[in-house]
Scaffold this motif. Structure first.
Motif, PDB file in Angstrom:
ATOM      1  N   GLY A 241      37.025  46.755  37.532  1.00 33.68           N
ATOM      2  CA  GLY A 241      37.631  47.198  38.679  1.00 33.68           C
ATOM      3  C   GLY A 241      38.815  46.487  38.997  1.00 33.68           C
ATOM      4  O   GLY A 241      39.506  45.900  38.297  1.00 33.68           O
ATOM      5  N   ALA A 242      39.475  46.653  40.146  1.00 34.61           N
ATOM      6  CA  ALA A 242      40.901  46.409  40.344  1.00 34.61           C
ATOM      7  C   ALA A 242      40.861  44.986  40.721  1.00 34.61           C
ATOM      8  O   ALA A 242      42.095  44.242  40.727  1.00 34.61           O
ATOM      9  N   GLN A 243      39.754  44.179  41.097  1.00 34.40           N
ATOM     10  CA  GLN A 243      39.789  42.852  41.095  1.00 34.40           C
ATOM     11  C   GLN A 243      38.536  41.750  40.436  1.00 34.40           C
ATOM     12  O   GLN A 243      37.702  42.433  40.226  1.00 34.40           O
ATOM     13  N   TYR A 244      39.066  40.928  40.357  1.00 36.90           N
ATOM     14  CA  TYR A 244      38.036  40.121  39.346  1.00 36.90           C
ATOM     15  C   TYR A 244      38.206  38.664  39.635  1.00 36.90           C
ATOM     16  O   TYR A 244      39.169  38.176  40.438  1.00 36.90           O
ATOM     17  N   ASP A 245      37.270  37.845  39.180  1.00 39.16           N
ATOM     18  CA  ASP A 245      37.157  36.540  39.529  1.00 39.16           C
ATOM     19  C   ASP A 245      38.247  35.573  38.797  1.00 39.16           C
ATOM     20  O   ASP A 245      38.989  34.960  39.534  1.00 39.16           O
ATOM     21  N   ILE A 246      38.166  35.521  37.470  1.00 39.04           N
ATOM     22  CA  ILE A 246      39.207  34.400  36.764  1.00 39.04           C
ATOM     23  C   ILE A 246      39.899  35.323  35.733  1.00 39.04           C
ATOM     24  O   ILE A 246      39.249  35.967  34.708  1.00 39.04           O
ATOM     25  N   HIS A 247      41.152  34.968  35.611  1.00 34.06           N
ATOM     26  CA  HIS A 247      41.745  35.294  34.567  1.00 34.06           C
ATOM     27  C   HIS A 247      42.414  34.048  33.878  1.00 34.06           C
ATOM     28  O   HIS A 247      43.024  33.153  34.448  1.00 34.06           O
ATOM     29  N   GLY A 248      42.423  34.077  32.416  1.00 33.78           N
ATOM     30  CA  GLY A 248      42.872  32.772  31.789  1.00 33.78           C
ATOM     31  C   GLY A 248      43.805  33.109  30.804  1.00 33.78           C
ATOM     32  O   GLY A 248      43.950  34.367  30.346  1.00 33.78           O
ATOM     33  N   GLY A 249      44.317  32.073  30.117  1.00 33.86           N
ATOM     34  CA  GLY A 249      45.378  32.338  29.151  1.00 33.86           C
ATOM     35  C   GLY A 249      45.998  30.881  28.766  1.00 33.86           C
ATOM     36  O   GLY A 249      45.853  29.912  29.588  1.00 33.86           O
ATOM     37  N   SER A 250      47.118  30.821  28.067  1.00 31.50           N
ATOM     38  CA  SER A 250      47.707  29.696  27.873  1.00 31.50           C
ATOM     39  C   SER A 250      49.067  29.781  28.741  1.00 31.50           C
ATOM     40  O   SER A 250      49.403  30.685  29.080  1.00 31.50           O
ATOM     41  N   ARG A 251      49.473  28.665  28.966  1.00 27.04           N
ATOM     42  CA  ARG A 251      50.579  28.425  30.151  1.00 27.04           C
ATOM     43  C   ARG A 251      51.888  29.023  29.588  1.00 27.04           C
ATOM     44  O   ARG A 251      52.633  29.685  30.504  1.00 27.04           O
ATOM     45  N   ASP A 252      52.174  29.274  28.542  1.00 28.03           N
ATOM     46  CA  ASP A 252      53.262  30.058  27.985  1.00 28.03           C
ATOM     47  C   ASP A 252      53.286  31.604  28.381  1.00 28.03           C
ATOM     48  O   ASP A 252      54.202  32.418  27.837  1.00 28.03           O
ATOM     49  N   ILE A 253      52.167  31.945  28.564  1.00 30.03           N
ATOM     50  CA  ILE A 253      52.116  33.673  29.139  1.00 30.03           C
ATOM     51  C   ILE A 253      52.102  33.842  30.308  1.00 30.03           C
ATOM     52  O   ILE A 253      51.971  34.940  30.907  1.00 30.03           O
ATOM     53  N   ILE A 254      52.143  32.818  31.287  1.00 33.99           N
ATOM     54  CA  ILE A 254      52.115  32.940  32.536  1.00 33.99           C
ATOM     55  C   ILE A 254      53.279  34.023  33.117  1.00 33.99           C
ATOM     56  O   ILE A 254      53.337  34.832  33.906  1.00 33.99           O
ATOM     57  N   PHE A 255      54.549  33.871  32.506  1.00 31.92           N
ATOM     58  CA  PHE A 255      55.600  34.376  32.803  1.00 31.92           C
ATOM     59  C   PHE A 255      56.351  35.116  31.467  1.00 31.92           C
ATOM     60  O   PHE A 255      56.351  34.150  30.496  1.00 31.92           O
ATOM     61  N   PRO A 256      56.633  36.273  31.004  1.00 35.12           N
ATOM     62  CA  PRO A 256      56.476  37.297  32.202  1.00 35.12           C
ATOM     63  C   PRO A 256      54.975  37.833  32.148  1.00 35.12           C
ATOM     64  O   PRO A 256      54.636  38.796  32.943  1.00 35.12           O
ATOM     65  N   HIS A 257      54.175  37.720  31.071  1.00 41.50           N
ATOM     66  CA  HIS A 257      52.989  38.568  30.874  1.00 41.50           C
ATOM     67  C   HIS A 257      51.930  38.476  32.269  1.00 41.50           C
ATOM     68  O   HIS A 257      51.857  39.797  32.562  1.00 41.50           O
ATOM     69  N   HIS A 258      51.894  37.501  32.734  1.00 40.59           N
ATOM     70  CA  HIS A 258      50.692  37.501  33.678  1.00 40.59           C
ATOM     71  C   HIS A 258      51.284  37.999  35.088  1.00 40.59           C
ATOM     72  O   HIS A 258      50.766  38.800  35.921  1.00 40.59           O
ATOM     73  N   GLU A 259      52.569  37.454  35.306  1.00 36.69           N
ATOM     74  CA  GLU A 259      53.248  38.108  36.562  1.00 36.69           C
ATOM     75  C   GLU A 259      53.375  39.728  36.536  1.00 36.69           C
ATOM     76  O   GLU A 259      52.957  40.231  37.630  1.00 36.69           O
ATOM     77  N   ALA A 260      53.523  40.251  35.181  1.00 33.81           N
ATOM     78  CA  ALA A 260      53.678  41.619  35.033  1.00 33.81           C
ATOM     79  C   ALA A 260      52.252  42.274  35.343  1.00 33.81           C
ATOM     80  O   ALA A 260      52.268  43.272  36.256  1.00 33.81           O
ATOM     81  N   GLU A 261      51.346  41.683  34.931  1.00 34.72           N
ATOM     82  CA  GLU A 261      49.954  42.005  35.212  1.00 34.72           C
ATOM     83  C   GLU A 261      49.500  42.274  36.716  1.00 34.72           C
ATOM     84  O   GLU A 261      48.995  43.220  37.208  1.00 34.72           O
ATOM     85  N   ILE A 262      49.881  41.270  37.454  1.00 32.81           N
ATOM     86  CA  ILE A 262      49.683  41.244  38.932  1.00 32.81           C
ATOM     87  C   ILE A 262      50.287  42.285  39.403  1.00 32.81           C
ATOM     88  O   ILE A 262      50.081  42.993  40.091  1.00 32.81           O
ATOM     89  N   ALA A 263      51.911  42.568  39.019  1.00 37.98           N
ATOM     90  CA  ALA A 263      52.581  43.430  39.780  1.00 37.98           C
ATOM     91  C   ALA A 263      51.979  44.863  39.318  1.00 37.98           C
ATOM     92  O   ALA A 263      51.995  45.645  40.462  1.00 37.98           O
ATOM     93  N   GLN A 264      51.706  45.052  38.021  1.00 35.42           N
ATOM     94  CA  GLN A 264      51.045  46.418  37.817  1.00 35.42           C
ATOM     95  C   GLN A 264      49.806  46.701  38.478  1.00 35.42           C
ATOM     96  O   GLN A 264      49.703  47.596  39.280  1.00 35.42           O
ATOM     97  N   MET A 265      48.799  45.776  38.668  1.00 33.50           N
ATOM     98  CA  MET A 265      47.614  46.249  39.326  1.00 33.50           C
ATOM     99  C   MET A 265      47.451  46.171  40.802  1.00 33.50           C
ATOM    100  O   MET A 265      47.068  46.825  41.577  1.00 33.50           O
ATOM    101  N   GLU A 266      48.305  45.222  41.170  1.00 33.38           N
ATOM    102  CA  GLU A 266      47.996  45.140  42.726  1.00 33.38           C
ATOM    103  C   GLU A 266      49.085  46.202  43.491  1.00 33.38           C
ATOM    104  O   GLU A 266      48.741  46.536  44.402  1.00 33.38           O
ATOM    105  N   SER A 267      49.838  46.492  42.805  1.00 31.71           N
ATOM    106  CA  SER A 267      50.956  47.775  43.414  1.00 31.71           C
ATOM    107  C   SER A 267      50.112  48.976  43.098  1.00 31.71           C
ATOM    108  O   SER A 267      50.258  49.727  44.259  1.00 31.71           O
TER     109      SER A 267
END
Ligand code: ZN
Length: 491
Positions: A241-267
């Protein structure tokens, strides 16, 4: 897109969850502090970790991230949480297309071959906590649907190269990586480049096909392929669904990858946050340097396992704090080996007690030491999964118990308790080769000889008893006599 939680089947919870220590705190990149884990729904945790882009063999960087999350999920399950662990596989990407061209093979064939290699490596690493690996190319329908919604809501726009996300339209942009829209200009990576974008940090959602050989799918925006970030939100929305508990990954994909995911799904959903907790593993270096193609210092999982055991690799990963940097070197591996040797030697002695006749316990402090070690171990794990401190408690127990073991002053009940604790530790971390311990435990021939020798000693046939001792030494064991009976030691 309606969520399809039918796909989510939780594994059975641990039979004996350790509720006492269940107050777990972890450091989340989103809040920048340690937070108590409270699942959105009862004790169910939906967890998503970014999977590999399958264009090459997996290396130690992958091993670090995936071993950490494997241990973390096993720990959560041990604690009584019901975890659904989802990972994606990026099987359509510029790097795949480029590598396939170099090799003269089809991109999809190359991706499939490296996906197989990756999963083989994960199996060798004893990573078996993932419930579902979801391929990007199996979710094109969901991806197209998300892009359509973003276009309808005005967060995305179409230009000659494809469909792009307008980062200036999303108010929360930069909240994970603490970057502003202007600082996002270096988000230009992979297929995101286009001179006609509205903002330099805008990223590609759908890339229109340029060359015949590129993998492509029909869509309302034209034939093309998805950008990198959109597959993750398409997959997580389908399962969680649109929200879940934990998202993980390595540090080097915080930006831009995870930032982009937040932008896509939250908007798209208007719901904030996409994931409650964001866990990022620390950097990995090789002899103090970043692993990179240009330095030619990438260590592949397969070549690592030719030299070291999987337990050694797992222990090297988990003995460090998950979000701190770790450095790989020969000397680090040597240290890990000697620490594991200590554990194995200790467990061998403990298992020998379990095979002995009952010996009267003369020390109550062992029982206390075991329960303290167990408590400290779990207490430290519940505080931001602090493995360095948790293992320090375990090594303290080894140190304090060794002197009693050497004097044969540990009773069977305590020995069993110790063994059980180490079995629990191994269930979470996969760092002890129990087969090896069994294999190296006293061979039955030696046990028989030991019985013979005791019999001879009881009959005061000292010379014959000494001959049997020499026989035992041929198996590389020595016998020490104590008032509580004989103690075997490996030479
Ligand atoms: Zn991802």
């Amino acid at each position: 897109m309606p969520k399809n939680t039918k796909e989510v089947k939780y594994r059975k919870a641990a039979t004996t969850p350790l509720k006492k220590f269940v107050r777990l705190k972890v450091y989340s990149t989103l809040s920048g502090k340690k937070e108590a884990i409270k699942p959105i729904k009862s004790n169910k945790i939906n967890l998503f970790v970014c999977g590999p882009t399958v264009y090459d063999f997996s290396h130690l960087g992958h091993a670090r991230t995936y071993i950490f999350f494997d241990s973390f999920v096993k720990y959560l399950r041990h604690m009584g949480f019901k975890v659904f662990y989802l990972q994606n596989i990026t099987d359509v990407d510029d790097k795949i297309i480029l590598r396939a061209k170099e090799k003269g093979v089809l991109p999809q064939d190359l991706a499939l071959a490296f996906e197989k290699e990756h999963l083989k490596d994960m199996k060798l690493l004893l990573i078996d906590s993932v419930d579902k690996y979801a391929r990007a190319t199996d979710h094109i329908k969901e991806i197209i649907n998300q892009i359509q919604r973003l276009l309808e809501k005005g967060y995305a726009y179409k230009i000659n190269e494809g469909v792009y996300f307008d980062i200036s339209k999303f108010k929360g942009y930069g909240k994970l990586s603490s970057r502003t829209i202007l600082q996002a200009e270096d988000a230009v990576s992979r297929i995101d480049y286009s001179s006609s974008k509205h903002n330099r940090g805008d990223f590609c959602l759908w890339k229109l096909r340029e060359r015949q050989e590129e993998p492509s799918w029909q869509s309302p925006f034209g034939s093309g392929r998805p950008g990198w970030h959109i597959e993750d939100t398409a997959i997580t929305e389908k399962f969680f669904g649109a929200q879940y508990d934990i998202h993980g990954g390595s540090r080097d994909i915080i930006f831009p990858h995870h930032e982009a995911e937040i932008a896509q799904m939250e908007s798209m959903s208007g719901k904030d946050p996409l994931a409650k907790y964001w866990l990022h593993t620390g950097f990995l270096t090789v002899d103090g340097q970043k692993m990179s193609k240009s330095l030619n210092n990438s260590v592949l999982i397969s070549s690592f396992l030719e030299r070291y055991s999987v337990q050694q690799l797992r222990f090297w990963v988990v003995k460090n704090l998950w979000r701190s940097p770790v450095d790989y070197s020969e000397s680090a591996m040597f240290e890990v080996r000697s620490a594991l040797d200590k554990v194995e030697e200790f467990l061998r002695k403990v298992s020998n007690i379990l095979k002995q006749q009952e010996v009267k316990d003369k020390s109550k402090s062992i029982k206390k030491a075991i329960s303290k070690a167990r408590k400290d171990f779990y207490k430290n794990l519940s505080d931001d999964f602090n493995t360095p401190k948790a293992f320090a408690a375990v090594f303290n127990l080894i140190k304090s118990t060794n002197k009693f073991l050497d004097k044969n002053l540990v009773n069977k009940k305590d020995a069993n308790e110790i063994y059980r604790l180490f079995e629990e530790i191994d269930k979470i971390f996969g760092i002890i080769d129990f087969k090896k311990i069994k294999h190296l435990s006293i061979p039955s021939e030696v046990e028989k000889l030991l019985d013979q020798r005791e019999e001879l000693r009881r009959n005061k046939e000292w010379e014959k008893a000494d001959e049997v001792r020499k026989e035992i030494e041929k198996y590389r064991y020595t016998v020490q006599d104590s008032k509580n009976g004989p103690i075997l030691k490996k030479i």
